[in-house]
Design a protein around this motif. Sequence first.
Motif, mmCIF file in Angstrom:
data_model
loop_
_atom_site.group_PDB
_atom_site.id
_atom_site.type_symbol
_atom_site.label_atom_id
_atom_site.label_comp_id
_atom_site.label_asym_id
_atom_site.label_seq_id
_atom_site.Cartn_x
_atom_site.Cartn_y
_atom_site.Cartn_z
ATOM 1 N N ALA A 1 0.869 -1.254 -0.112
ATOM 2 C CA ALA A 1 -0.025 0.189 -0.067
ATOM 3 C C ALA A 1 0.920 1.144 0.002
ATOM 4 C CB ALA A 1 -0.889 0.001 1.321
ATOM 5 N N LEU A 2 1.942 1.299 0.698
ATOM 6 C CA LEU A 2 2.922 2.428 0.612
ATOM 7 C C LEU A 2 3.497 2.594 -0.515
ATOM 8 C CD1 LEU A 2 4.211 4.700 2.361
ATOM 9 C CD2 LEU A 2 5.882 3.058 3.139
ATOM 10 N N ALA A 3 3.935 1.430 -1.377
ATOM 11 C CA ALA A 3 4.708 1.796 -2.481
ATOM 12 C C ALA A 3 3.567 2.238 -3.651
ATOM 13 C CB ALA A 3 5.179 0.290 -3.051
ATOM 14 N N ASP A 4 2.443 1.832 -3.320
ATOM 15 C CA ASP A 4 1.285 2.567 -4.180
ATOM 16 C C ASP A 4 1.140 4.089 -3.992
ATOM 17 O OD1 ASP A 4 -0.514 1.778 -6.271
ATOM 18 O OD2 ASP A 4 -2.172 1.735 -4.917
ATOM 19 N N CYS A 5 0.854 4.405 -2.822
ATOM 20 C CA CYS A 5 0.863 5.695 -2.387
ATOM 21 C C CYS A 5 2.030 6.619 -2.921
ATOM 22 C CB CYS A 5 0.838 6.124 -0.861
ATOM 23 S SG CYS A 5 -0.715 5.218 -0.104
ATOM 24 N N ALA A 6 3.077 5.886 -3.030
ATOM 25 C CA ALA A 6 4.417 6.893 -3.108
ATOM 26 C C ALA A 6 4.709 6.894 -4.576
ATOM 27 C CB ALA A 6 5.752 5.663 -2.675
ATOM 28 N N ARG A 7 4.044 6.077 -5.361
ATOM 29 C CA ARG A 7 4.071 6.550 -6.781
ATOM 30 C C ARG A 7 3.667 7.975 -7.262
ATOM 31 N NH1 ARG A 7 0.833 3.132 -10.486
ATOM 32 N NH2 ARG A 7 -0.769 3.106 -8.853
ATOM 33 N N GLN B 1 -2.433 13.482 11.231
ATOM 34 C CA GLN B 1 -2.831 11.863 11.143
ATOM 35 C C GLN B 1 -4.251 11.681 10.949
ATOM 36 O OE1 GLN B 1 -1.013 9.191 14.080
ATOM 37 N NE2 GLN B 1 -2.606 7.470 13.604
ATOM 38 N N GLU B 2 -5.107 12.337 11.882
ATOM 39 C CA GLU B 2 -6.609 12.192 11.655
ATOM 40 C C GLU B 2 -7.084 12.707 10.455
ATOM 41 O OE1 GLU B 2 -5.225 12.817 16.004
ATOM 42 O OE2 GLU B 2 -4.865 13.742 14.125
ATOM 43 N N TYR B 3 -6.544 13.847 10.109
ATOM 44 C CA TYR B 3 -6.961 14.280 8.769
ATOM 45 C C TYR B 3 -6.709 13.471 7.515
ATOM 46 C CZ TYR B 3 -6.811 16.793 4.473
ATOM 47 O OH TYR B 3 -6.989 17.448 3.236
ATOM 48 N N LEU B 4 -5.479 12.903 7.472
ATOM 49 C CA LEU B 4 -5.154 11.837 6.609
ATOM 50 C C LEU B 4 -5.823 10.556 6.410
ATOM 51 C CD1 LEU B 4 -1.177 11.838 6.590
ATOM 52 C CD2 LEU B 4 -2.576 12.999 4.938
ATOM 53 N N ARG B 5 -6.220 10.048 7.876
ATOM 54 C CA ARG B 5 -7.207 8.868 7.820
ATOM 55 C C ARG B 5 -8.463 9.265 7.379
ATOM 56 N NH1 ARG B 5 -8.021 3.958 10.058
ATOM 57 N NH2 ARG B 5 -10.110 3.531 10.408
ATOM 58 N N ALA B 6 -9.104 10.267 7.678
ATOM 59 C CA ALA B 6 -10.490 10.882 7.318
ATOM 60 C C ALA B 6 -10.385 10.813 5.808
ATOM 61 C CB ALA B 6 -10.882 11.901 8.243
ATOM 62 N N SER B 7 -9.337 11.719 5.208
ATOM 63 C CA SER B 7 -9.475 11.716 3.930
ATOM 64 C C SER B 7 -9.394 10.484 2.877
ATOM 65 C CB SER B 7 -8.040 12.431 3.395
ATOM 66 O OG SER B 7 -8.170 13.733 3.942
ATOM 67 N N PRO C 1 -8.799 -1.353 3.834
ATOM 68 C CA PRO C 1 -9.166 -0.175 4.778
ATOM 69 C C PRO C 1 -8.463 -0.137 6.093
ATOM 70 C CG PRO C 1 -11.287 -0.990 3.885
ATOM 71 C CD PRO C 1 -10.072 -1.807 3.433
ATOM 72 N N ARG C 2 -7.990 -1.655 6.548
ATOM 73 C CA ARG C 2 -7.430 -1.630 7.823
ATOM 74 C C ARG C 2 -6.019 -0.801 7.773
ATOM 75 N NH1 ARG C 2 -8.171 -8.161 8.194
ATOM 76 N NH2 ARG C 2 -7.707 -7.587 5.959
ATOM 77 N N LEU C 3 -5.755 -0.902 6.450
ATOM 78 C CA LEU C 3 -4.077 -0.189 6.590
ATOM 79 C C LEU C 3 -4.229 1.470 6.483
ATOM 80 C CD1 LEU C 3 -2.928 -2.429 3.515
ATOM 81 C CD2 LEU C 3 -2.417 -2.526 6.025
ATOM 82 N N PHE C 4 -5.413 1.948 6.548
ATOM 83 C CA PHE C 4 -5.592 3.394 6.751
ATOM 84 C C PHE C 4 -4.829 4.105 7.632
ATOM 85 C CE2 PHE C 4 -9.494 3.457 3.665
ATOM 86 C CZ PHE C 4 -9.048 3.166 2.727
ATOM 87 N N SER C 5 -4.986 3.560 8.959
ATOM 88 C CA SER C 5 -4.432 4.068 10.042
ATOM 89 C C SER C 5 -2.931 3.995 9.983
ATOM 90 C CB SER C 5 -4.862 3.295 11.521
ATOM 91 O OG SER C 5 -6.299 3.600 11.604
ATOM 92 N N ASP C 6 -2.329 3.011 9.517
ATOM 93 C CA ASP C 6 -0.907 2.814 9.352
ATOM 94 C C ASP C 6 -0.367 3.755 8.361
ATOM 95 O OD1 ASP C 6 -1.099 0.821 11.393
ATOM 96 O OD2 ASP C 6 -0.968 -0.720 9.828
ATOM 97 N N LEU C 7 -1.048 3.780 7.349
ATOM 98 C CA LEU C 7 -0.514 4.787 6.199
ATOM 99 C C LEU C 7 -0.781 6.312 6.863
ATOM 100 C CD1 LEU C 7 -2.283 3.416 3.193
ATOM 101 C CD2 LEU C 7 0.007 3.231 3.510
ATOM 102 N N HIS D 1 2.191 6.937 9.147
ATOM 103 C CA HIS D 1 3.479 7.091 8.419
ATOM 104 C C HIS D 1 3.992 8.221 7.935
ATOM 105 C CE1 HIS D 1 6.785 5.970 5.806
ATOM 106 N NE2 HIS D 1 6.227 6.617 4.760
ATOM 107 N N PHE D 2 2.588 8.784 7.054
ATOM 108 C CA PHE D 2 2.872 10.335 6.594
ATOM 109 C C PHE D 2 2.966 11.274 7.498
ATOM 110 C CE2 PHE D 2 1.557 7.718 2.498
ATOM 111 C CZ PHE D 2 2.710 7.979 1.689
ATOM 112 N N ALA D 3 2.252 11.109 8.454
ATOM 113 C CA ALA D 3 2.018 12.323 9.653
ATOM 114 C C ALA D 3 3.524 12.251 10.392
ATOM 115 C CB ALA D 3 1.107 11.863 10.573
ATOM 116 N N SER D 4 4.089 11.131 10.323
ATOM 117 C CA SER D 4 5.559 11.077 11.222
ATOM 118 C C SER D 4 6.594 11.653 10.331
ATOM 119 C CB SER D 4 5.987 9.826 11.557
ATOM 120 O OG SER D 4 6.036 8.854 10.391
ATOM 121 N N GLN D 5 6.447 11.860 8.835
ATOM 122 C CA GLN D 5 7.433 12.346 8.094
ATOM 123 C C GLN D 5 7.795 13.876 8.272
ATOM 124 O OE1 GLN D 5 9.207 10.326 6.198
ATOM 125 N NE2 GLN D 5 7.831 8.791 7.348
ATOM 126 N N PRO D 6 9.214 14.098 8.212
ATOM 127 C CA PRO D 6 9.518 15.858 8.611
ATOM 128 C C PRO D 6 8.392 16.775 7.233
ATOM 129 C CG PRO D 6 11.391 14.408 8.236
ATOM 130 C CD PRO D 6 10.318 13.455 7.839
#
Length: 352
Positions: A183-189, A210-216, A239-245, A248-253
Motif C-alpha cells: 500500500a505504501l509503494a502504491d501511495c509513493a508513486r 494523522q486524523e486528517y489523513l485517515r479521514a481523507s 481499509p485496515r491499513l488506513f491508520s498505518d498509512l 507513516h506520512f504524519a511522522s515524516q518531516p
Amino acid sequence: MIKFHWKHIAIALAILPFVAVFVAWIGFFNIGASTGHWKITEWFLHLAMRSAVRTYSLAVEVPERLPIEGIQPAAGHFARGCAICHGAPGEPRSPSVLRMLPRPPDLAPVMGTWSDAELFRIVKYGVRFTGMPAWPTQERDDEVWAMVAFLRALPQMDAPTYRELAIGGEGGAAMPANDFETALADCARCHGRDGRGRSEHVPIISGQRQEYLRASLEAFAERKRPSGVMELAAVEADPRLFSDLARHFASQPPVSAPAAGSSDAARGREIAERGIPERKVPACLSCHGGAPRNPVYPKLDGQHASYLKTQLRLFAEGKRGGTPYAHLMEQTARSLEADDIEDLAAYFSSAK
C-alpha cells in the motif's frame, strides 16, 4: 412497374420492429468477438462514434493551457486503469486485449486525430459498447484535463520517461494493496515515500495531521470526496491499513513547496489572519493555524499554491466534500473572489 402505396409503407414500418425482435430472439446474429464486424458495420460504428464525440465536444470549454503540471498523477492513473487495454511506452498490450472487439487502440499514433475538446469528452464520459469507461467521478474536470495533457505528451514519451512518471522508483504498479508495504509503494508513486509529492497537483502530506489523513482516505474510499485518481487507489487498498498509512506520512518531516511569486502574499496573510468581515469570510488561521481546533482540519502551511487554489475552487463549486465539516469550507469558499484565492494560495505556500 411496381407501385408502393403509403399504406403498404406504413404497414411495413409497423411490423419492422417485430421482425427485428424475432430475428434477435431466434439468435440469428452472431455476437462472437472472434468473427469481427462486417466492414460496413465497423465503418458505421466508427463513423457514429467520431461524429458523436465531435458534436458533443462543441460544448466543451477548453482551457488556455493544458495543466502539464498534472501529467505525473495522470500517468499514475493511466498505469493503474488504462495501460492494461491501451498499452504504454515499453508495455505492449496483452494477446487477450488484442482479441477484444472493438480492439482498444494504441493511443500514441492516434492522438493527432483528436482535438483537446474531443479527448476531454472521451476521457470524461467514456464510449458505450467499447469497454471504455467514464472517468470515476464526473465532478473533477481538473483531473480530466490533466489526463488530456498526459495523452498529448504520450506520443513523444519513451519507456524510461513513462515509467518514472507513472511508477517512480517503486519498481512496479502495486494493486491490490493488501499489506502495508504494498500500500505504501502504491501511495509513493504520486506522493513519494516521504509524502512530499511528485507534482504540484499532488498535495504535500508529510507532517500532516494523522486524523486528517485517515479521514481523507476514508472519504475517498467511500466516494464522499470526489477524485477519480484517489478513489481507485483508496478503494483498492485494505481499509485496515488506513491508520498505518496515515501514521507513516504524519511522522515524516514537514516540508514546504516553492512559494508562488505572482500574487499578493501580504494580502493573503491579512485574509488568513483577519478574514473578510464584510463578506462573512472568517480568518483561515482560526481553524488551520497553530494548535488545531479540530485535528481533522488540515495544515495548509507550505502547501503547493496550485493545489490550494484547486481545492478552494472545488469547495466553492460544492465538489470537494469529505468530512462532516466540508460544508463550513463551502460557505467560506463561495464568498471568496478569484483574487482572494490567488492571494491566499500565495500566502500559505510561502508560510513555514
